[in-house]
Design a protein around this motif. Sequence first.
Motif, mmCIF file in Angstrom:
data_model
loop_
_atom_site.group_PDB
_atom_site.id
_atom_site.type_symbol
_atom_site.label_atom_id
_atom_site.label_comp_id
_atom_site.label_asym_id
_atom_site.label_seq_id
_atom_site.Cartn_x
_atom_site.Cartn_y
_atom_site.Cartn_z
ATOM 1 N N LEU A 290 -11.256 36.938 -33.646
ATOM 2 C CA LEU A 290 -9.882 37.133 -34.103
ATOM 3 C C LEU A 290 -8.913 36.985 -32.938
ATOM 4 N N ARG A 291 -9.264 37.554 -31.790
ATOM 5 C CA ARG A 291 -8.406 37.429 -30.616
ATOM 6 C C ARG A 291 -8.269 35.973 -30.192
ATOM 7 N N GLY A 292 -9.366 35.233 -30.254
ATOM 8 C CA GLY A 292 -9.316 33.828 -29.891
ATOM 9 C C GLY A 292 -8.387 33.041 -30.802
ATOM 10 N N ALA A 293 -8.500 33.269 -32.111
ATOM 11 C CA ALA A 293 -7.649 32.558 -33.071
ATOM 12 C C ALA A 293 -6.180 32.925 -32.886
ATOM 13 N N GLN A 294 -5.912 34.204 -32.629
ATOM 14 C CA GLN A 294 -4.527 34.637 -32.429
ATOM 15 C C GLN A 294 -3.945 34.059 -31.146
ATOM 16 N N THR A 295 -4.771 33.938 -30.118
ATOM 17 C CA THR A 295 -4.298 33.353 -28.866
ATOM 18 C C THR A 295 -4.013 31.875 -29.038
ATOM 19 N N LEU A 296 -4.886 31.163 -29.744
ATOM 20 C CA LEU A 296 -4.632 29.749 -30.036
ATOM 21 C C LEU A 296 -3.309 29.569 -30.752
ATOM 22 N N ALA A 297 -3.005 30.467 -31.662
ATOM 23 C CA ALA A 297 -1.815 30.337 -32.504
ATOM 24 C C ALA A 297 -0.507 30.472 -31.738
ATOM 25 N N ARG A 298 -0.558 31.014 -30.528
ATOM 26 C CA ARG A 298 0.696 31.192 -29.799
ATOM 27 C C ARG A 298 0.799 30.329 -28.530
ATOM 28 N N CYS A 299 -0.150 29.397 -28.355
ATOM 29 C CA CYS A 299 -0.129 28.533 -27.172
ATOM 30 C C CYS A 299 0.450 27.160 -27.525
ATOM 31 N N GLN A 300 1.409 26.738 -26.725
ATOM 32 C CA GLN A 300 2.074 25.465 -27.003
ATOM 33 C C GLN A 300 1.283 24.253 -26.546
ATOM 34 N N THR A 301 0.281 24.462 -25.688
ATOM 35 C CA THR A 301 -0.604 23.385 -25.251
ATOM 36 C C THR A 301 -2.042 23.833 -25.424
ATOM 37 N N CYS A 302 -2.891 22.939 -25.939
ATOM 38 C CA CYS A 302 -4.308 23.258 -26.118
ATOM 39 C C CYS A 302 -5.147 22.146 -25.509
ATOM 40 N N LEU A 303 -6.012 22.522 -24.573
ATOM 41 C CA LEU A 303 -6.989 21.613 -24.008
ATOM 42 C C LEU A 303 -8.355 21.989 -24.568
ATOM 43 N N TYR A 304 -9.082 21.031 -25.126
ATOM 44 C CA TYR A 304 -10.344 21.330 -25.795
ATOM 45 C C TYR A 304 -11.322 20.176 -25.591
ATOM 46 N N ALA A 305 -12.610 20.483 -25.685
ATOM 47 C CA ALA A 305 -13.649 19.453 -25.610
ATOM 48 C C ALA A 305 -13.925 18.945 -27.017
ATOM 49 N N GLY A 306 -13.427 17.775 -27.331
ATOM 50 C CA GLY A 306 -13.528 17.251 -28.687
ATOM 51 C C GLY A 306 -14.946 17.031 -29.159
ATOM 52 N N SER A 307 -15.885 16.843 -28.236
ATOM 53 C CA SER A 307 -17.273 16.612 -28.616
ATOM 54 C C SER A 307 -17.979 17.885 -29.040
ATOM 55 N N LEU A 308 -17.390 19.053 -28.742
ATOM 56 C CA LEU A 308 -18.058 20.331 -29.000
ATOM 57 C C LEU A 308 -17.274 21.273 -29.909
ATOM 58 N N VAL A 309 -15.970 21.129 -29.964
ATOM 59 C CA VAL A 309 -15.124 22.042 -30.739
ATOM 60 C C VAL A 309 -14.802 21.418 -32.095
ATOM 61 N N PRO A 310 -15.072 22.094 -33.208
ATOM 62 C CA PRO A 310 -14.801 21.522 -34.527
ATOM 63 C C PRO A 310 -13.307 21.374 -34.792
ATOM 64 N N ASP A 311 -12.947 20.309 -35.499
ATOM 65 C CA ASP A 311 -11.539 20.036 -35.790
ATOM 66 C C ASP A 311 -10.883 21.188 -36.543
ATOM 67 N N GLU A 312 -11.656 21.861 -37.422
ATOM 68 C CA GLU A 312 -11.086 22.946 -38.210
ATOM 69 C C GLU A 312 -10.562 24.080 -37.334
ATOM 70 N N MET A 313 -11.168 24.275 -36.178
ATOM 71 C CA MET A 313 -10.736 25.349 -35.292
ATOM 72 C C MET A 313 -9.351 25.069 -34.711
ATOM 73 N N LEU A 314 -9.042 23.796 -34.569
ATOM 74 C CA LEU A 314 -7.754 23.427 -33.996
ATOM 75 C C LEU A 314 -6.602 23.699 -34.957
ATOM 76 N N GLU A 315 -6.935 23.990 -36.204
ATOM 77 C CA GLU A 315 -5.899 24.314 -37.182
ATOM 78 C C GLU A 315 -5.205 25.633 -36.868
ATOM 79 N N HIS A 316 -5.805 26.442 -35.973
ATOM 80 C CA HIS A 316 -5.159 27.682 -35.549
ATOM 81 C C HIS A 316 -3.985 27.414 -34.604
ATOM 82 N N CYS A 317 -3.935 26.218 -34.020
ATOM 83 C CA CYS A 317 -2.872 25.898 -33.063
ATOM 84 C C CYS A 317 -1.546 25.695 -33.781
#
Length: 257
Positions: free
Chosen positions: A18-45
């Motif tokens: 929950l903390r991770g999702a809430q932190t994603l939701a308030r960050c204006q820039t997101c750096l992620y490893a596209g080969s490992l992180v599911p696209d659905e998770m980026l919907e929190h941004c």
Amino acid sequence: MTVHFIGAGPGAADLITLRGAQTLARCQTCLYAGSLVPDEMLEHCPPDAVMIDTARMPLDEIIGHIRTADDAGHDVARLHSGDPSLYSAVAEQIRALDAVGIGHTVVPGVPAFSAAAAALGRELTVPGIGQSLLITRVSTLSTDMPAGETLAELAATGVTLALHLAAHRIDQVQADLLEHYGPQCPCAVVAFASRDNEQIIRCTLDRLASETTSAGIVRTAVIFVGPVLAASGFPDSYLYSQARMTKVAGENGSARA
């Protein structure tokens, strides 16, 4: 401005904290490893967040994007698979950020070995059988194991092993472990734990290499070795014992008196 290193968990989009999702939701820039992180998770941004895939990006370029975000006053979500405390290359990024005076925090995630144990339906610490878990890996072309930490040396402890980043060298893993654990020691391999393409192998150590190879598993897997994987007939723990309940009741009664 702060960089938040966020553990994305083992792969399933709903296993971010929950903390991770809430932190994603308030960050204006997101750096992620596209080969490992599911696209659905980026919907929190945030919808207007700057999204940067770092899957094939060298460290200097990653830090460059963070510095650009810093100049713009953006908080940064640095999204990593698993938990940042294990095999994440977070240490070198933190060192680089410290060198330029950029603040950072770490948000833990569900580690791959935990998701793999859940897939097996097994507790890794069983009363009377095993109370220790040794998390390790094997040397690769990119990263050698330090002196004193070869698999053969660590295996001499005889404790339950959780091997990350080792499936591609499964023949050597089996050879290094046989002397210390014996051919009939229970093993398990969980590839892509928590994902739709999850694979599970249960076997004895003498079949570990052949079973893993036959399944085509060469990456994104956790290998477990140890008697706890087939434990039965073990004593109940003290945690829920009648002796402990009686003791706790007596202590509470004494406190009230």
